[in-house]
Motif scaffolding. Structure first.
Motif, PDB file in Angstrom:
ATOM      1  N   ASP A 208      17.179  60.067  53.383  1.00  0.00           N
ATOM      2  CA  ASP A 208      15.238  59.653  52.502  1.00  0.00           C
ATOM      3  C   ASP A 208      15.496  60.215  51.042  1.00  0.00           C
ATOM      4  O   ASP A 208      15.027  60.066  50.161  1.00  0.00           O
ATOM      5  CB  ASP A 208      14.520  59.515  53.154  1.00  0.00           C
ATOM      6  CG  ASP A 208      14.087  58.407  53.950  1.00  0.00           C
ATOM      7  OD1 ASP A 208      15.457  57.423  54.005  1.00  0.00           O
ATOM      8  OD2 ASP A 208      13.829  58.715  55.476  1.00  0.00           O
ATOM      9  N   GLU A 211      17.669  59.632  47.914  1.00  0.00           N
ATOM     10  CA  GLU A 211      17.247  58.400  47.761  1.00  0.00           C
ATOM     11  C   GLU A 211      15.202  58.573  46.906  1.00  0.00           C
ATOM     12  O   GLU A 211      15.973  58.201  45.666  1.00  0.00           O
ATOM     13  CB  GLU A 211      16.796  57.290  48.637  1.00  0.00           C
ATOM     14  CG  GLU A 211      17.999  56.715  48.766  1.00  0.00           C
ATOM     15  CD  GLU A 211      18.709  56.019  48.278  1.00  0.00           C
ATOM     16  OE1 GLU A 211      18.168  55.501  46.478  1.00  0.00           O
ATOM     17  OE2 GLU A 211      19.956  56.076  48.125  1.00  0.00           O
ATOM     18  N   LYS A 214      16.022  59.990  43.365  1.00  0.00           N
ATOM     19  CA  LYS A 214      16.661  58.859  42.275  1.00  0.00           C
ATOM     20  C   LYS A 214      14.820  58.472  41.708  1.00  0.00           C
ATOM     21  O   LYS A 214      13.910  57.927  42.107  1.00  0.00           O
ATOM     22  CB  LYS A 214      17.460  58.270  42.917  1.00  0.00           C
ATOM     23  CG  LYS A 214      18.948  58.310  43.392  1.00  0.00           C
ATOM     24  CD  LYS A 214      19.382  57.533  43.706  1.00  0.00           C
ATOM     25  CE  LYS A 214      20.795  58.334  44.202  1.00  0.00           C
ATOM     26  NZ  LYS A 214      21.726  56.868  45.211  1.00  0.00           N
ATOM     27  N   VAL A 216      12.957  55.780  41.932  1.00  0.00           N
ATOM     28  CA  VAL A 216      12.744  54.499  42.436  1.00  0.00           C
ATOM     29  C   VAL A 216      11.654  54.429  41.980  1.00  0.00           C
ATOM     30  O   VAL A 216      10.652  54.947  41.997  1.00  0.00           O
ATOM     31  CB  VAL A 216      13.008  54.206  44.313  1.00  0.00           C
ATOM     32  CG1 VAL A 216      14.619  54.660  44.815  1.00  0.00           C
ATOM     33  CG2 VAL A 216      11.999  55.886  44.752  1.00  0.00           C
ATOM     34  N   ARG A 224       9.583  50.161  51.191  1.00  0.00           N
ATOM     35  CA  ARG A 224      10.861  50.951  51.999  1.00  0.00           C
ATOM     36  C   ARG A 224      10.978  50.009  53.184  1.00  0.00           C
ATOM     37  O   ARG A 224      12.215  50.648  54.134  1.00  0.00           O
ATOM     38  CB  ARG A 224      10.876  52.348  51.627  1.00  0.00           C
ATOM     39  CG  ARG A 224      12.025  52.748  52.352  1.00  0.00           C
ATOM     40  CD  ARG A 224      12.584  54.233  51.937  1.00  0.00           C
ATOM     41  NE  ARG A 224      12.103  54.576  50.724  1.00  0.00           N
ATOM     42  CZ  ARG A 224      12.601  55.881  49.855  1.00  0.00           C
ATOM     43  NH1 ARG A 224      11.745  56.654  50.870  1.00  0.00           N
ATOM     44  NH2 ARG A 224      12.352  55.768  48.688  1.00  0.00           N
ATOM     45  N   SER A 261      19.375  49.315  50.309  1.00  0.00           N
ATOM     46  CA  SER A 261      20.168  49.299  49.030  1.00  0.00           C
ATOM     47  C   SER A 261      18.819  49.529  48.083  1.00  0.00           C
ATOM     48  O   SER A 261      18.910  49.065  46.534  1.00  0.00           O
ATOM     49  CB  SER A 261      21.402  48.696  49.369  1.00  0.00           C
ATOM     50  OG  SER A 261      21.376  47.477  48.575  1.00  0.00           O
ATOM     51  N   THR A 264      16.886  51.524  46.639  1.00  0.00           N
ATOM     52  CA  THR A 264      16.789  53.020  46.240  1.00  0.00           C
ATOM     53  C   THR A 264      17.149  52.433  44.409  1.00  0.00           C
ATOM     54  O   THR A 264      16.888  51.671  44.170  1.00  0.00           O
ATOM     55  CB  THR A 264      18.076  52.341  46.618  1.00  0.00           C
ATOM     56  OG1 THR A 264      19.200  52.272  46.089  1.00  0.00           O
ATOM     57  CG2 THR A 264      18.836  52.916  48.013  1.00  0.00           C
TER      58      THR A 264
END
Length: 578
Positions: A208, A211, A214, A216, A224, A261, A264
């Motif tokens: 977590d 991700e 990143k 998102v 999620r 995925s 992400t």
């Protein structure tokens, strides 16, 4: 006030499809981190230029070890680096080179997560050094504290995400000073401060956190939770809307990992982002193995036409090339295969492809191209093709029905069910003549017709060979030591099962056959399933490790069938693309 409920996670929630613990599912409190900082000579990462390495190993807030060394970079040290770091040429001269330091550093990193501030910079230098000196870069997870800070802290809290700024914000005991070990220790305090912040974002595991760092979208972050509780097994997953409509259907060898995925930064498709906004739950359909998952996906998309699947917008609308059953047969593009005594070629994915293949047939054999229904009693005026010598003029009875059948119709019938050699040879000869006369564009046109025709002939003969069999049972080993079993009837997957490891597969196979779907014979090569489904089955059967267990009848293709031109087709396709 209602007390919050605390639930202890099970070991199964941490397991991957092969039964091992997924490192990404481990909580941040139980993760071992190596927080690293490099000092360099500046410039690009080319395998040299590292002057100092500092690293601290920590877990659950406790320091487990330190690694610190100066490194002889093998290149001159720029003066401004000395001013910035205090490191001088005389300090680096007796220091070990990077190739001597790397083995110890890589061992220190083993089994841990690498953390750095602006991690791509440090990781880039280390990867380049490993590549230059022949050390494989370990498969290690990387966490960037700068990226985490950009997501977890607002501009009102910190004006920038520099290490010094963050160290002051989190009241680090060590002040960054451009020396590797001190900067690494400051980064440890920043990491711990950020981990405390991540709890408010419901980020508790390593995966977590990676991700979260990143970029998102808010919709991905908000939705999620839809991936929670899904199984790590092969199968099909359906995103459903509030009214229970299927929005999107997909397949994977590991449903949970694949669905995760979608939330992400790697998922950037606009239509999927729109779909995630509308989705309220994800439904998993567990399958025995990957072939069953692929087949179920095709069937569900065909049944539900989910709006966010591209295949729903462009479904497989097949057409056929039909040689009519009449005195002077002709080719016609039709939508359906019928048991009417005619000869069919296909299925084609579009009318244009079917017409391209028909043009290839016309180049090879003198079939009439008009649409008139001819009578054996009355004549019809001939068209321009007869005057050009490209049609034997059956409309004017210039050729008997028997001769027309031998010269024009029979080669096409033979090509569809047996040897297409005469048709292929005629097209190759035409290409050679056109090329010899330097009419290259016309030769390329004929070649494209040959490609369309050969593709259809090879495809149909392979489909017919499988769909003519009332039953075929095949098996192949899976990754766990069991057997994937498929029961195929008339080209349709009628049953699928997986026998457990270290157990004889016969009971599972017998049970699959007993419960398999009843599939009745019918006309054409794809009467029981779509061409795409049968071709997926063929691809699975043709894998080197697939074993045929039982067959009802012989699975055969013509000895001199279209498959013998596969190499020619490959060359022609390559020439066309070039």
């Amino acid at each position: 006030m209602t007390q919050p409920a605390y639930v202890q996670g099970t070991l199964d929630s941490l397991l991957t499809a092969d039964g091992s613990v997924d490192p990404a599912a481990v909580s941040l409190a139980d993760t071992t981190f190596v927080v690293l900082d490099l000092e360099t000579t500046g410039g690009a990462a080319d395998g040299a230029g590292i002057t100092e390495i500092g690293a601290v190993k920590v877990r659950a807030g406790e320091q487990l070890g330190e690694f610190a060394t100066l490194v002889n970079p093998g290149v001159p040290l720029p003066p401004f680096i000395t001013v910035l770091t205090g490191i001088t040429e005389s300090m680096l001269r007796p220091a070990p080179p990077i190739e001597t330091v790397l083995p110890t550093l890589l061992e220190f990193l083993r089994g841990a997560v690498l953390v750095a501030h602006n991690a791509p910079y440090d990781v880039g230098f280390l990867k380049a050094a490993c590549a230059r000196h022949g050390y494989p870069w370990p498969q290690i997870r990387v966490l960037d504290t700068a990226a985490l800070a950009r997501r977890a802290l607002t501009r009102d809290e910190v004006p920038n995400r520099k290490l010094g700024t963050l160290a002051r914000f989190f009241r680090s005991e060590v002040e960054p000073n451009h020396r590797a070990l001190d900067d690494a220790k400051a980064t440890v305090d920043v990491l711990h401060g950020l981990i405390e912040r991540l709890g408010s974002f419901k980020v508790h595991s390593l995966g977590d956190a990676i991700e979260f760092a990143k970029a998102v979208t808010p919709a991905q972050r908000r939705q999620r939770h839809l991936a929670d509780g899904l199984p790590h097994v092969p199968g099909v997953y359906l995103f459903r809307a509030a009214d229970d409509r299927p929005l999107y259907v997909g397949t994977s060898k590991d449903i949970a990992t694949r669905v995760r995925s979608y939330f992400t930064a790697a998922e950037k498709r606009a239509r999927i982002s729109e779909m995630l906004t509308a989705a309220v739950r994800v439904e998993a359909v567990e399958c025995a193995h990957s072939l069953e998952a692929e087949v179920r996906e095709l069937r569900m998309i065909a049944t539900h036409a989910p709006p966010y699947n591209r295949r729903s917008k462009y479904p497989e609308r097949v057409v056929w090339l039909k040689l009519t059953a009449e005195a002077y047969p002709r080719l016609s593009v039709v939508r359906r295969f019928a048991d009417d005594g005619a000869t069919y070629l296909g299925p084609f994915s579009s009318r244009r492809t079917a017409e391209l293949a028909a043009a290839g047939v016309y180049d090879a054999v003198p079939l009439r191209q008009c649409n008139h229904k001819l009578s054996l009693k009355t004549k019809t005026p001939a068209c321009a093709l007869a005057e050009l010598g490209k049609c034997p003029a059956p409309c004017e009875h210039e050729i008997s029905t028997q001769e027309y059948d031998v010269r024009a119709a029979l080669p096409f019938r033979t090509a569809t069910s047996g040897d297409p050699g005469p048709v292929v040879d005629a097209l190759m000869s035409r290409i050679d003549v056109l090329s010899g006369n330097q009419r290259y564009e016309e030769a390329a046109t004929v070649r494209s017709r040959l490609v369309a025709l050969l593709r259809a002939l090879i495809r149909m003969q392979k489909l017919e060979a499988l769909t003519s069999m009332s039953e075929l049972v095949a098996a192949r080993r899976d990754d766990k030591g069991g057997w994937e079993i498929s029961v195929v009837r008339h080209g349709r997957l009628a049953a699928a099962a997986t026998s457990p490891p270290r157990a004889h597969p016969r009971p599972t196979l017998d049970a699959a056959r007993m419960t398999a779907e009843t599939v009745l014979p019918g006309p054409g090569p794809v009467h029981a399933a779509s061409a795409e489904e049968t071709e997926r089955i063929l691809a699975w059967l043709e894998k080197p490790d697939t074993r045929l267990v039982e067959t009802a009848g012989d699975w055969v293709s013509p000895v001199r069938g279209a498959a013998r031109f596969a190499t020619l087709l490959s060359r022609a396709e390559g020439a066309s693309s070039a």
